[in-house]
Design a protein around this motif. Structure first.
Motif, short mmCIF file in Angstrom:
data_model
loop_
_atom_site.label_atom_id
_atom_site.label_comp_id
_atom_site.label_asym_id
_atom_site.label_seq_id
_atom_site.Cartn_x
_atom_site.Cartn_y
_atom_site.Cartn_z
N LEU A 90 3.21 2.91 3.84
CA LEU A 90 4.44 3.07 3.05
C LEU A 90 5.05 1.74 2.63
O LEU A 90 5.39 1.55 1.46
N ILE A 91 5.18 0.81 3.57
CA ILE A 91 5.79 -0.50 3.26
C ILE A 91 4.96 -1.23 2.21
O ILE A 91 5.49 -1.82 1.26
N GLU A 92 3.63 -1.20 2.38
CA GLU A 92 2.75 -1.87 1.42
C GLU A 92 2.83 -1.22 0.04
O GLU A 92 2.84 -1.91 -0.99
N ASN A 93 2.91 0.12 0.01
CA ASN A 93 3.06 0.82 -1.27
C ASN A 93 4.37 0.44 -1.95
O ASN A 93 4.42 0.27 -3.18
N LEU A 94 5.44 0.33 -1.17
CA LEU A 94 6.73 -0.08 -1.73
C LEU A 94 6.66 -1.48 -2.31
O LEU A 94 7.16 -1.74 -3.41
N LYS A 95 6.03 -2.41 -1.57
CA LYS A 95 5.90 -3.78 -2.05
C LYS A 95 5.11 -3.83 -3.36
O LYS A 95 5.52 -4.49 -4.33
N GLN A 96 3.98 -3.13 -3.39
CA GLN A 96 3.16 -3.12 -4.61
C GLN A 96 3.87 -2.45 -5.77
O GLN A 96 3.74 -2.88 -6.92
N LEU A 97 4.65 -1.41 -5.48
CA LEU A 97 5.39 -0.73 -6.54
C LEU A 97 6.41 -1.66 -7.18
O LEU A 97 6.47 -1.76 -8.42
N PHE A 98 7.20 -2.35 -6.36
CA PHE A 98 8.23 -3.24 -6.90
C PHE A 98 7.62 -4.48 -7.55
O PHE A 98 8.25 -5.08 -8.43
N ASN A 99 6.41 -4.87 -7.13
CA ASN A 99 5.73 -6.00 -7.76
C ASN A 99 5.03 -5.61 -9.06
O ASN A 99 4.83 -6.44 -9.94
N THR A 100 4.65 -4.33 -9.16
CA THR A 100 3.88 -3.87 -10.32
C THR A 100 4.77 -3.50 -11.50
O THR A 100 4.50 -3.86 -12.64
N VAL A 101 5.85 -2.77 -11.23
CA VAL A 101 6.72 -2.27 -12.31
C VAL A 101 8.18 -2.57 -11.99
O VAL A 101 8.55 -2.80 -10.83
N ASP A 102 9.01 -2.55 -13.03
CA ASP A 102 10.46 -2.74 -12.86
C ASP A 102 11.12 -1.38 -12.67
O ASP A 102 11.68 -0.80 -13.61
N ILE A 103 11.04 -0.88 -11.44
CA ILE A 103 11.55 0.47 -11.19
C ILE A 103 13.07 0.52 -11.12
O ILE A 103 13.69 1.54 -11.46
N VAL A 104 13.72 -0.58 -10.72
CA VAL A 104 15.19 -0.58 -10.60
C VAL A 104 15.85 -0.40 -11.97
O VAL A 104 16.74 0.45 -12.12
N PRO A 105 15.45 -1.17 -13.01
CA PRO A 105 16.04 -0.91 -14.34
C PRO A 105 15.78 0.50 -14.84
O PRO A 105 16.64 1.11 -15.48
N ALA A 106 14.59 1.05 -14.53
CA ALA A 106 14.27 2.42 -14.95
C ALA A 106 15.19 3.42 -14.26
O ALA A 106 15.67 4.39 -14.87
#
Length: 274
Positions: free
Chosen positions: A49-65
């Motif tokens: 889970l932690i690794e998936n979260l890190k990769q998600l935030f590094n891959t796409v700009d989910i906060v602006p979305a």
């Protein structure tokens, strides 16, 4: 016999509950696993889970979305509550043959699929962009305007207004309130359960809306969460662990809204007035 019948009923309801909740559980479990484990159908929680979260935030700009989706959903919900309730209130309280005909035509519009009006709507907003750029294409306002109220919401408010005690309106008129004050000071507080149910429906529908934002929004920084998740899944080699993590994050706001207002939602859907 009654006990046996009750046992079968509980077993049947338990199976239905499991079938309903299983996709949600599988989504959460998949967010803790690697992509390979997800594709293999692993049903046990992992430690990714932690690794998936890190990769998600590094891959796409989910906060602006998330912020874009929140702006659209909150604005749409607020406008829908005011406009749809005003329309439903007016159709029911001030009834006439002409209004009933207009309401019937309004209900007929529910039978028209969005795909049938999608192209004309896009052309209309393209022309609006040339005159009023801030409510045309590639704007959050352009997403909100065609969707902030629907025939269903107006119908929903009208049906619930049938149970509104008219004596309160008469009492308000005797106290000297005008028609606008009657609506905002008497009708709205009395029908709070109806507003809660309609608000949850509208917020969830707006948050999960994909097709119209996909057509209108063209800038990457204006993407919504459903668009972002769709982009993650359309890559050459999608990472399903990251996709499921993004879906879990996108589900949290709607789940919070529903659970916080669940009691009012049930009361509003059953048409009770308090």
């Amino acid at each position: 016999m009654d006990k046996l019948k009750r046992v079968f009923i509980y077993i049947f309801l338990s199976l239905l509950a499991f079938v309903s909740i299983f996709p949600f559980l599988w989504m959460i479990i998949s967010a803790t696993n690697k992509s390979a484990d997800v594709t293999q159908g692993r049903l046990l929680p992992g430690g990714q889970l932690i690794e998936n979260l890190k990769q998600l935030f590094n891959t796409v700009d989910i906060v602006p979305a998330l912020l874009n989706s929140a702006k659209i959903s909150v604005t749409t919900t607020i406008l829908a509550m005011v406009i749809a309730s005003l329309a439903g209130y007016g159709f029911e309280i001030y009834r006439s043959k002409a209004k009933d005909i207009v309401f019937s035509i309004l209900l007929l519009s529910m039978m028209i699929p969005f795909a049938a009006i999608m192209v004309p709507l896009f052309q209309m907003f393209g022309k609006i962009s040339q005159v009023i750029p801030f409510i045309g294409l590639d704007t959050l306002s352009g997403v909100v305007l065609p969707t902030f109220t629907t025939a269903f919401l107006i119908f929903f408010f009208r049906q619930n207004t049938k149970m509104f005690p008219r004596e309160l309106l008469e009492a308000g008129r005797i106290d000297g309130l005008n028609e606008i004050s009657l609506f905002f000071r008497i009708f709205m507080p009395t029908m709070k359960t109806t507003y809660a149910a309609a608000g949850i429906i509208t917020f969830m529908s707006s948050w999960n809306n994909y097709l119209w934002p996909l057509i209108v929004l063209q800038s990457p920084e204006k993407k919504t969460v459903p668009m972002l998740i769709s982009n993650l899944g359309s890559s050459y080699s999608p990472d399903y662990g990251i996709i499921m993590t993004a879906i879990v994050i996108s589900t949290i706001p709607t789940a919070l809204v529903f659970f916080l207002m669940q009691k009012h939602f049930v009361a509003g859907m059953t048409g009770s007035v308090k």
